[in-house]
Design an enzyme around this catalytic site. Sequence first.
Site, mmCIF file in Angstrom:
data_model
loop_
_atom_site.group_PDB
_atom_site.id
_atom_site.type_symbol
_atom_site.label_atom_id
_atom_site.label_comp_id
_atom_site.label_asym_id
_atom_site.label_seq_id
_atom_site.Cartn_x
_atom_site.Cartn_y
_atom_site.Cartn_z
ATOM 1 N N HIS A 11 93.447 -68.526 59.534
ATOM 2 C CA HIS A 11 92.616 -68.715 58.351
ATOM 3 C C HIS A 11 93.408 -68.776 57.037
ATOM 4 C CE1 HIS A 11 89.186 -67.846 60.947
ATOM 5 N NE2 HIS A 11 89.704 -66.653 61.247
ATOM 6 N N ASP A 12 94.076 -67.680 56.702
ATOM 7 C CA ASP A 12 94.534 -67.467 55.338
ATOM 8 C C ASP A 12 95.569 -68.462 54.812
ATOM 9 O OD1 ASP A 12 92.804 -65.366 55.512
ATOM 10 O OD2 ASP A 12 94.330 -63.810 55.602
#
Length: 319
Positions: free
Chosen positions: A243-244
Amino acid sequence: MSARLPVVLDGDPGTDDAVAILLAALHPRLELLGVTTVWGNHDLRDTTDNALRVLDLVGRGDVGVHPGRNEPVRPRREPLPSGRDDLPPSLDLPAPVSAASEEAVEWLVATLRAATEPVALVATGPLTNLAAALAADRSLTGSVGRLVVLGGAHRAAGVTPYAERNVWCDPEAAADVLAAPFRDLLLVTMDATFSAPLTAADAARLRAHGTPAAVAAAAFVEARIEWYRRDPALAAAGAAPLHDPLAVAALVEPDLLTTLRASVRVERTDPTTYGATRFAAEVDEARGRVAVAVRADRRRYVDLLCATLGGAAPTQKGH
């Protein structure tokens, strides 16, 4: 090469936050001014220790790590389950040599007040630190050229069927930040991150570069693939979202994301959908103030990670 873009990264490391830090610290077009840490995946003590481990791994102990808030900016409507027993609190990296610097909110306020050019701000955890900084000085939005928030979900599910975890942890903070007058606000949703999962082949490609950053990222991807085997679709694909780092990627290759314009609010009263991100009439292209990323180009994302963490200067076009 043009001047590097000054960046502050705020997060709760975490394996995917760790790769986001690596990408921000090593990309040649980014100048990482500091990392602020927040509660979320784990207690602040652990997220701060993890950020220090990541930066020391790649010789970037010069980047300050600033511990922030360890609880929501205001009380939650419902209690937050304590800790995450499904994730180890410490990253499997050598213990840090560097020490944490001054407190995050004070540092954020001072850094943004002193900025002589717009600063990019990337948030990959609960938005508690940012909300606290805005409460101290709302004019700080004028110093932020672009705010990228890894959070929210358009159609994809999150930690609940309705809410993504970063927003769900501190809905009050998310509401404060999304309502603030930032000039350029991008919300990178779970829809975007789940559209570009990494595979074991991608991990092998990273590992083949042999740099500390690429090898560590490969191990994190492999661990995430194992964790996501509880999801039948991802288990069948042998893949996992990372994700990040996609929020950091948005700074250097924004067109690898497909975005919509929307008006966004955070659900804070309904206990069933607590923490959900609500998009007016799904999207509001005419009046929408927030750019909402809903898809990502998986191949270009992996290319960017390999080029940056593997030590080669990434190209912008022509993948």
